[in-house]
Design an enzyme around this catalytic site. Sequence first.
Site, PDB file in Angstrom:
ATOM      1  N   LYS A  13      13.004  10.045  34.443  1.00  0.00           N
ATOM      2  CA  LYS A  13      14.334   9.809  34.767  1.00  0.00           C
ATOM      3  C   LYS A  13      15.203  10.519  34.127  1.00  0.00           C
ATOM      4  O   LYS A  13      16.201  11.082  34.436  1.00  0.00           O
ATOM      5  CB  LYS A  13      14.508   8.280  34.971  1.00  0.00           C
ATOM      6  CG  LYS A  13      15.849   7.831  35.646  1.00  0.00           C
ATOM      7  CD  LYS A  13      15.447   6.295  35.855  1.00  0.00           C
ATOM      8  CE  LYS A  13      15.597   5.451  34.444  1.00  0.00           C
ATOM      9  NZ  LYS A  13      16.723   5.254  33.855  1.00  0.00           N
ATOM     10  N   ARG A  88      21.285  -2.891  37.011  1.00  0.00           N
ATOM     11  CA  ARG A  88      19.812  -3.475  36.525  1.00  0.00           C
ATOM     12  C   ARG A  88      19.511  -4.534  37.136  1.00  0.00           C
ATOM     13  O   ARG A  88      18.438  -5.025  37.505  1.00  0.00           O
ATOM     14  CB  ARG A  88      19.602  -3.539  35.077  1.00  0.00           C
ATOM     15  CG  ARG A  88      18.302  -3.190  34.420  1.00  0.00           C
ATOM     16  CD  ARG A  88      18.244  -3.240  33.043  1.00  0.00           C
ATOM     17  NE  ARG A  88      18.688  -1.868  32.453  1.00  0.00           N
ATOM     18  CZ  ARG A  88      17.823  -1.220  31.740  1.00  0.00           C
ATOM     19  NH1 ARG A  88      16.694  -1.568  31.218  1.00  0.00           N
ATOM     20  NH2 ARG A  88      18.310  -0.075  31.257  1.00  0.00           N
ATOM     21  N   ARG A 127       1.097   9.167  24.963  1.00  0.00           N
ATOM     22  CA  ARG A 127       2.263   9.842  23.987  1.00  0.00           C
ATOM     23  C   ARG A 127       1.956   9.601  22.475  1.00  0.00           C
ATOM     24  O   ARG A 127       1.734   8.279  22.365  1.00  0.00           O
ATOM     25  CB  ARG A 127       3.487   9.603  24.271  1.00  0.00           C
ATOM     26  CG  ARG A 127       4.077  10.121  25.723  1.00  0.00           C
ATOM     27  CD  ARG A 127       5.786   9.595  25.985  1.00  0.00           C
ATOM     28  NE  ARG A 127       6.242   9.814  27.202  1.00  0.00           N
ATOM     29  CZ  ARG A 127       7.159   9.071  27.564  1.00  0.00           C
ATOM     30  NH1 ARG A 127       7.569   7.885  26.875  1.00  0.00           N
ATOM     31  NH2 ARG A 127       7.642   9.215  28.834  1.00  0.00           N
ATOM     32  N   ARG A 160       4.753   5.552  19.356  1.00  0.00           N
ATOM     33  CA  ARG A 160       5.819   4.257  19.341  1.00  0.00           C
ATOM     34  C   ARG A 160       5.441   3.189  19.867  1.00  0.00           C
ATOM     35  O   ARG A 160       4.540   2.978  20.977  1.00  0.00           O
ATOM     36  CB  ARG A 160       7.061   4.699  20.394  1.00  0.00           C
ATOM     37  CG  ARG A 160       7.697   5.811  20.032  1.00  0.00           C
ATOM     38  CD  ARG A 160       9.211   6.007  20.746  1.00  0.00           C
ATOM     39  NE  ARG A 160       8.996   5.561  22.162  1.00  0.00           N
ATOM     40  CZ  ARG A 160       9.834   5.252  23.011  1.00  0.00           C
ATOM     41  NH1 ARG A 160      11.105   5.193  22.436  1.00  0.00           N
ATOM     42  NH2 ARG A 160       9.735   4.893  24.254  1.00  0.00           N
ATOM     43  N   ARG A 171       6.659  -3.519  30.418  1.00  0.00           N
ATOM     44  CA  ARG A 171       8.132  -2.659  30.913  1.00  0.00           C
ATOM     45  C   ARG A 171       7.994  -2.250  32.192  1.00  0.00           C
ATOM     46  O   ARG A 171       9.012  -2.813  33.144  1.00  0.00           O
ATOM     47  CB  ARG A 171       7.978  -1.605  30.038  1.00  0.00           C
ATOM     48  CG  ARG A 171       8.525  -1.805  28.534  1.00  0.00           C
ATOM     49  CD  ARG A 171       8.065  -0.442  27.741  1.00  0.00           C
ATOM     50  NE  ARG A 171       8.967   0.545  28.143  1.00  0.00           N
ATOM     51  CZ  ARG A 171       8.841   2.101  27.894  1.00  0.00           C
ATOM     52  NH1 ARG A 171       7.970   2.444  27.133  1.00  0.00           N
ATOM     53  NH2 ARG A 171      10.039   2.855  28.257  1.00  0.00           N
TER      54      ARG A 171
END
Length: 227
Positions: A13, A88, A127, A160, A171
């Site tokens: 995004k 949201r 990642r 992370r 999430r």
Amino acid sequence: MRIVLMGPPGAGKGTQAKRLAETFGMVHLSSGDILRAERSSGSEPGRKMKSYMDAGELVPDEIVVAIMAEAISAQPAEKGLILDGFPRTVPQAEALDVQLSALARPLDAVLVIDAPDELLVERVAGRWSCPQCGRVYHSRYLAPVRAGHCDTCGAELIQRPDDAEAVVRERLDAYHRQTAPVIEYYRSRRPIIQADGSAGPDEVTRLVTEALAARGAAWQGKHGRGD
Ligand SMILES: [Zn+2]
């Protein structure tokens, strides 16, 4: 053209928002950036927001909406907008509609970049980055030569906390729970453009640019202006 951009973590995004803003000359308003800036500015709404966050509570919709409405009205009316990360919730979407119609700047479309959860988990949870030089890796698509170590400086790679697989799944669940009703809200009110984010970033840019250019042309015909 004013659009809301929605998409789960890992759908790309942020990248697409930047590219679209450039292509169409729109202002990219990321709610994450705006709310962070407001919080550290020490303004009245920023202080209120901070007190909720310090207490580990959700910031109430009316505070978020007031801050975002302020940021939107600060933009020149003739510029297009990409709202990223906001609204949201359904109450936020309703309040945004009220605010934008008061400003005579209604939304033109809602753009949803989506991809299957399993692909998003693979993308995000793979990642890794180098804490020393900042180089970014992916355990599958961009693996370092020596597993777990930076090719450039040899430092041990880190992930992370937000990107750990269990956290990514949480999430995603939160995204689906929150976003599905917002998309439902818009479905009867605005054109929804759906883009498949499972393609590579350049292909997604191409698809989305085409779809928005088509909408933009229709919009321009309706309003006689090029924004
Ligand atoms: Zn390194």
